[in-house]
Structures are given as C-alpha cells and as structure tokens.
Write a protein that holds these residues in place. Structure first.
Motif, PDB file in Angstrom:
ATOM      1  N   MET A  87      17.888  35.292  30.576  1.00 46.32           N
ATOM      2  CA  MET A  87      18.337  35.078  29.193  1.00 46.32           C
ATOM      3  C   MET A  87      17.567  33.863  28.685  1.00 46.32           C
ATOM      4  SD  MET A  87      20.154  35.776  26.575  1.00 46.32           S
ATOM      5  CE  MET A  87      20.965  35.023  25.170  1.00 46.32           C
ATOM      6  N   SER A  88      16.677  34.106  27.724  1.00 46.60           N
ATOM      7  CA  SER A  88      15.852  33.006  27.240  1.00 46.60           C
ATOM      8  C   SER A  88      15.657  33.069  25.736  1.00 46.60           C
ATOM      9  CB  SER A  88      14.490  33.042  27.939  1.00 46.60           C
ATOM     10  OG  SER A  88      13.811  34.235  27.577  1.00 46.60           O
ATOM     11  N   ALA A  89      15.146  31.950  25.230  1.00 43.53           N
ATOM     12  CA  ALA A  89      14.759  31.852  23.818  1.00 43.53           C
ATOM     13  C   ALA A  89      13.401  31.178  23.820  1.00 43.53           C
ATOM     14  CB  ALA A  89      15.788  31.052  23.036  1.00 43.53           C
ATOM     15  N   GLY A  90      12.385  31.944  24.193  1.00 46.06           N
ATOM     16  CA  GLY A  90      11.047  31.378  24.351  1.00 46.06           C
ATOM     17  C   GLY A  90      10.896  30.787  25.745  1.00 46.06           C
ATOM     18  N   PRO A  91       9.686  30.303  26.068  1.00 45.07           N
ATOM     19  CA  PRO A  91       9.418  29.840  27.440  1.00 45.07           C
ATOM     20  C   PRO A  91      10.177  28.565  27.843  1.00 45.07           C
ATOM     21  CG  PRO A  91       7.524  29.457  26.003  1.00 45.07           C
ATOM     22  CD  PRO A  91       8.511  30.251  25.209  1.00 45.07           C
ATOM     23  N   LYS A  92      10.589  27.763  26.870  1.00 46.44           N
ATOM     24  CA  LYS A  92      11.210  26.477  27.211  1.00 46.44           C
ATOM     25  C   LYS A  92      12.736  26.508  27.339  1.00 46.44           C
ATOM     26  CE  LYS A  92       9.331  23.902  23.982  1.00 46.44           C
ATOM     27  NZ  LYS A  92       8.345  23.229  23.150  1.00 46.44           N
ATOM     28  N   TYR A  93      13.351  27.617  26.917  1.00 50.07           N
ATOM     29  CA  TYR A  93      14.817  27.650  26.899  1.00 50.07           C
ATOM     30  C   TYR A  93      15.350  28.839  27.677  1.00 50.07           C
ATOM     31  CZ  TYR A  93      13.911  24.336  23.197  1.00 50.07           C
ATOM     32  OH  TYR A  93      13.443  23.258  22.492  1.00 50.07           O
ATOM     33  N   GLU A  94      16.085  28.517  28.745  1.00 49.08           N
ATOM     34  CA  GLU A  94      16.695  29.557  29.571  1.00 49.08           C
ATOM     35  C   GLU A  94      18.186  29.251  29.666  1.00 49.08           C
ATOM     36  OE1 GLU A  94      16.415  30.685  34.198  1.00 49.08           O
ATOM     37  OE2 GLU A  94      14.477  30.728  33.169  1.00 49.08           O
ATOM     38  N   LEU A 108      20.174  23.712  18.803  1.00 47.49           N
ATOM     39  CA  LEU A 108      19.468  24.486  17.775  1.00 47.49           C
ATOM     40  C   LEU A 108      17.941  24.431  17.935  1.00 47.49           C
ATOM     41  CD1 LEU A 108      21.585  23.387  14.664  1.00 47.49           C
ATOM     42  CD2 LEU A 108      21.855  25.483  16.003  1.00 47.49           C
ATOM     43  N   ALA A 109      17.474  23.617  18.853  1.00 48.34           N
ATOM     44  CA  ALA A 109      16.037  23.393  19.036  1.00 48.34           C
ATOM     45  C   ALA A 109      15.180  24.661  19.149  1.00 48.34           C
ATOM     46  CB  ALA A 109      15.789  22.471  20.233  1.00 48.34           C
ATOM     47  N   PRO A 110      15.625  25.706  19.868  1.00 54.14           N
ATOM     48  CA  PRO A 110      14.770  26.898  19.997  1.00 54.14           C
ATOM     49  C   PRO A 110      14.388  27.542  18.665  1.00 54.14           C
ATOM     50  CG  PRO A 110      16.595  27.023  21.546  1.00 54.14           C
ATOM     51  CD  PRO A 110      16.846  25.837  20.674  1.00 54.14           C
ATOM     52  N   LEU A 111      15.176  27.317  17.625  1.00 47.49           N
ATOM     53  CA  LEU A 111      14.876  27.936  16.318  1.00 47.49           C
ATOM     54  C   LEU A 111      14.712  26.885  15.218  1.00 47.49           C
ATOM     55  CD1 LEU A 111      17.250  31.061  16.357  1.00 47.49           C
ATOM     56  CD2 LEU A 111      14.800  30.987  16.842  1.00 47.49           C
ATOM     57  N   GLN A 112      14.376  25.651  15.614  1.00 52.49           N
ATOM     58  CA  GLN A 112      14.300  24.561  14.643  1.00 52.49           C
ATOM     59  C   GLN A 112      13.355  24.852  13.475  1.00 52.49           C
ATOM     60  OE1 GLN A 112      16.604  22.087  14.718  1.00 52.49           O
ATOM     61  NE2 GLN A 112      15.795  21.791  12.680  1.00 52.49           N
ATOM     62  N   GLU A 113      12.171  25.378  13.773  1.00 46.95           N
ATOM     63  CA  GLU A 113      11.189  25.676  12.703  1.00 46.95           C
ATOM     64  C   GLU A 113      11.748  26.715  11.726  1.00 46.95           C
ATOM     65  OE1 GLU A 113       7.037  26.592  13.687  1.00 46.95           O
ATOM     66  OE2 GLU A 113       7.348  25.346  15.483  1.00 46.95           O
ATOM     67  N   LEU A 114      12.326  27.764  12.270  1.00 47.62           N
ATOM     68  CA  LEU A 114      12.913  28.816  11.440  1.00 47.62           C
ATOM     69  C   LEU A 114      14.059  28.259  10.598  1.00 47.62           C
ATOM     70  CD1 LEU A 114      13.150  31.858  10.659  1.00 47.62           C
ATOM     71  CD2 LEU A 114      14.763  32.074  12.563  1.00 47.62           C
ATOM     72  N   ILE A 115      14.895  27.435  11.212  1.00 52.63           N
ATOM     73  CA  ILE A 115      16.034  26.833  10.506  1.00 52.63           C
ATOM     74  C   ILE A 115      15.528  26.023   9.312  1.00 52.63           C
ATOM     75  CG2 ILE A 115      17.889  25.111  10.665  1.00 52.63           C
ATOM     76  CD1 ILE A 115      18.268  26.125  13.622  1.00 52.63           C
ATOM     77  N   GLU A 116      14.496  25.225   9.541  1.00 52.99           N
ATOM     78  CA  GLU A 116      13.930  24.421   8.448  1.00 52.99           C
ATOM     79  C   GLU A 116      13.387  25.313   7.340  1.00 52.99           C
ATOM     80  OE1 GLU A 116      11.286  21.611  10.379  1.00 52.99           O
ATOM     81  OE2 GLU A 116      13.004  20.771  11.466  1.00 52.99           O
ATOM     82  N   LYS A 117      12.707  26.388   7.738  1.00 54.96           N
ATOM     83  CA  LYS A 117      12.134  27.317   6.760  1.00 54.96           C
ATOM     84  C   LYS A 117      13.226  28.004   5.939  1.00 54.96           C
ATOM     85  CE  LYS A 117       9.627  31.209   7.458  1.00 54.96           C
ATOM     86  NZ  LYS A 117       8.811  32.082   8.281  1.00 54.96           N
TER      87      LYS A 117
END
Length: 164
Positions: A35-42, A149-158
């Motif tokens: 279960m991950s959200a990109g390579p840095k978050y598991e 919220l870090a895994p989607l920070q860019e999207l959240i800002e957008k």
C-alpha cells in the motif's frame, strides 16, 4: 460540531468507496503488492484491536481492512450515536481524525498508482471534485496533520490555490 463531522465522514467514506470501486480491477495483489502513495510513502495496517502491530500488506488488502474498519467505526453506536440527544464520546474527535487520515491514504494511492485508469474511465473530474471537497474540509477544521498530506502536497496546492 459532532453531527456535521459525523455526516461528513460518512459522506467522504461513501465517495471514496465508490471511486475506489471503479478502479479495483487495476489495483490487485500483483500490481500493488504494498500500500503506497508513490515511492516515498508506504502504509502498513494496524487497527489496534485485531492487528495491533502494523503489518505490511498489498494495497487491495489494506484498503479492504481500512474500509471494513471505517464501516465498523461508523456503525458503532457508542462512537457515532444515531439518536438525537445522545452525546458523542470523549474520543470521538480522535477517531474521526484517524478515519479521515486513513481515507486520505486511499486518495493518495489512487492518484499515485492508478491515475491512468481514472483518466481512461473518465472519472478524473469526479475524483478531483471529491478530493477537493475532502481537502477543503480537513484543512478548514485542521483534521489531518500536514505531514500526512505530503504525498499529495503539489496537487493540494494546485486544487486549492484557484479558490483562495
């Protein structure tokens, strides 16, 4: 307000359940062994009762555990009283925050691992709208720690910058 938070948690749970349901064919033991959200978050699963020590599991298994756990919380009359006048328990806020934090992980997994199928299925607008409402809600009431919220920070800002 407990009722508003309760109603919103149920609403987000139903939305994310439905959105995830559209891509379950793409989220398999083989395609998502963790279960991950990109390579840095598991994410590892623990519910505190049946599974006390966090376990590594596939995304479909994790999400199954998560959705079952959330449903159990929402069905628990001592946590989410359905009768008017019955007070919410002292730990209500912390349970609600945990539910929302975990639901965020499903959004993060879908965006990071399954965005192509979302586009193919023409679910992108639905996903973005649902996630945007979710983010505005959790930010308005400060319900999820920024680090989570870090895994989607860019999207959240957008998604949130256009409306501020």
């Amino acid at each position: 307000n407990g009722w508003f938070l309760c109603f919103s948690a149920v609403d987000f749970f139903n939305q994310i359940n439905m959105l995830y349901g559209t891509i379950t064919d793409f989220c398999t033991e083989e395609s998502c062994p963790v279960m991950s959200a990109g390579p840095k978050y598991e994410y590892h699963w623990a519910d505190g009762t049946n599974i006390k020590k966090p376990i590594k599991c596939s995304a479909p298994k994790y999400i199954d555990y998560l959705m079952t756990w959330v449903q159990d919380q929402l069905d628990d009359e001592t946590l989410f009283p359905s009768k008017i006048g019955v007070p919410f328990p002292k730990n209500f806020m912390s349970v609600a925050k945990t539910i929302l934090k975990r639901l965020f992980r499903v959004y993060a997994h879908i965006y990071h691992q399954h965005f192509d199928p979302v586009i193919q299925l023409q679910e992108e607008a639905h996903l973005n709208t649902s996630f945007k409402h979710f983010i505005f809600f959790v930010q308005e009431f400060n319900l999820i720690d920024r680090r989570e919220l870090a895994p989607l920070q860019e999207l959240i800002e957008k998604l949130t910058s256009k409306d501020r």
